[in-house]
Each structure stands twice: as C-alpha cells, then as structure tokens.
Design a protein around this motif. Structure first.
Motif, mmCIF file in Angstrom:
data_model
loop_
_atom_site.group_PDB
_atom_site.id
_atom_site.type_symbol
_atom_site.label_atom_id
_atom_site.label_comp_id
_atom_site.label_asym_id
_atom_site.label_seq_id
_atom_site.Cartn_x
_atom_site.Cartn_y
_atom_site.Cartn_z
ATOM 1 N N SER A 1 -45.984 90.768 -49.465
ATOM 2 C CA SER A 1 -47.008 91.986 -50.024
ATOM 3 C C SER A 1 -46.552 93.336 -50.545
ATOM 4 C CB SER A 1 -48.425 91.528 -48.693
ATOM 5 O OG SER A 1 -48.682 92.999 -49.405
ATOM 6 N N GLY B 1 -47.662 100.291 -47.544
ATOM 7 C CA GLY B 1 -47.983 101.010 -46.172
ATOM 8 C C GLY B 1 -46.950 101.116 -45.179
ATOM 9 N N ALA C 1 -51.641 90.620 -35.283
ATOM 10 C CA ALA C 1 -50.493 89.559 -36.759
ATOM 11 C C ALA C 1 -50.170 88.563 -35.394
ATOM 12 C CB ALA C 1 -49.929 90.513 -37.409
ATOM 13 N N PRO D 1 -48.624 95.872 -51.715
ATOM 14 C CA PRO D 1 -49.034 97.333 -50.667
ATOM 15 C C PRO D 1 -48.367 96.992 -49.163
ATOM 16 C CG PRO D 1 -50.320 95.586 -52.109
ATOM 17 C CD PRO D 1 -48.934 94.554 -52.437
ATOM 18 N N ALA D 2 -48.734 96.190 -49.239
ATOM 19 C CA ALA D 2 -48.116 95.887 -47.786
ATOM 20 C C ALA D 2 -47.216 97.061 -46.989
ATOM 21 C CB ALA D 2 -47.815 94.819 -46.372
ATOM 22 N N LEU E 1 -52.151 98.639 -40.240
ATOM 23 C CA LEU E 1 -53.199 97.527 -41.315
ATOM 24 C C LEU E 1 -52.435 97.440 -41.910
ATOM 25 C CD1 LEU E 1 -56.003 100.344 -42.515
ATOM 26 C CD2 LEU E 1 -56.016 98.239 -41.288
ATOM 27 N N SER E 2 -51.065 97.871 -42.394
ATOM 28 C CA SER E 2 -50.160 97.501 -43.276
ATOM 29 C C SER E 2 -48.760 96.399 -42.667
ATOM 30 C CB SER E 2 -49.163 98.814 -43.607
ATOM 31 O OG SER E 2 -48.361 99.173 -42.673
ATOM 32 N N ARG F 1 -50.899 88.647 -42.764
ATOM 33 C CA ARG F 1 -51.819 87.957 -44.155
ATOM 34 C C ARG F 1 -51.254 87.219 -45.042
ATOM 35 N NH1 ARG F 1 -57.434 90.499 -46.552
ATOM 36 N NH2 ARG F 1 -55.684 92.479 -45.439
ATOM 37 N N ALA F 2 -49.917 87.417 -45.498
ATOM 38 C CA ALA F 2 -49.568 87.753 -47.198
ATOM 39 C C ALA F 2 -48.208 86.334 -46.525
ATOM 40 C CB ALA F 2 -49.262 88.491 -47.593
ATOM 41 N N LEU G 1 -51.127 94.143 -40.355
ATOM 42 C CA LEU G 1 -51.888 92.887 -40.728
ATOM 43 C C LEU G 1 -52.007 92.711 -42.746
ATOM 44 C CD1 LEU G 1 -54.783 94.049 -38.652
ATOM 45 C CD2 LEU G 1 -53.673 92.432 -37.611
ATOM 46 N N ALA G 2 -51.272 93.058 -42.894
ATOM 47 C CA ALA G 2 -51.384 93.066 -44.357
ATOM 48 C C ALA G 2 -49.976 92.312 -44.744
ATOM 49 C CB ALA G 2 -51.766 94.095 -45.256
ATOM 50 N N LEU G 3 -49.190 92.388 -44.030
ATOM 51 C CA LEU G 3 -47.428 91.772 -43.944
ATOM 52 C C LEU G 3 -48.478 90.696 -43.560
ATOM 53 C CD1 LEU G 3 -44.948 94.324 -43.398
ATOM 54 C CD2 LEU G 3 -45.080 92.650 -45.310
#
Length: 79
Positions: free
Chosen positions: A31, A37, A72, A33-34, A18-19, A25-26, A21-23
């Motif tokens: 990011s 994470g 990712a 929050p990423a 999840l972290s 995405r940004a 994927l969050a990285l």
C-alpha cells in the motif's frame, strides 16, 4: 517541552498505528499510502530526536506503533 514538540508527538502517535493498520489491510500487496505514512512517522521521529525531545515523547510514539502492530497482527491472523 514546547507546544510544537507536543504537536509533533501527537501527530506521530496518531500516524504510527494508522499506517501500520493500512499496511496490514493491503497484505500481501504493498500500500503506497501506508508506506508514505510510515515514512512520515519516521520523519517525525527524526524531528523529535533532533530537537532533543524527552524520552517519554519517543516512548509514546513507539508504544502507539506497537499497539497498531498488535492490532494489525490480530486482524491478519484471524482472517
């Protein structure tokens, strides 16, 4: 392996992809929050290493991170 180590392993296995994927995405921005994470994932891996968790627990976390990295890259390259 104790229940505590199983829970830490499960949390790290969920947090790793999840972290990543969050990285992704940004990108190209960073990011926060990423990054948090990713830091938590590394801290959970450190806990597993210090508590002498079995190798398969560590491999599960690394495999989950690899799946997240693959997803990712797939999403980033197909934009």
């Amino acid at each position: 392996m104790s229940w505590t180590l199983w829970l830490v392993t499960l949390l790290a296995c969920v947090l790793a992809p999840l972290s990543v994927l969050a990285l992704a995405r940004a990108l190209p921005r960073v990011s926060v929050p990423a990054l948090v994470g990713e830091g938590l994932t590394m801290a959970l891996l450190a806990v597993l290493l210090m508590q002498d968790a079995p190798l398969f627990a560590l491999l599960l976390v690394f495999a989950a991170g690899a799946v997240g990295t693959g997803l990712a890259l797939y999403r980033y390259l197909n934009r």
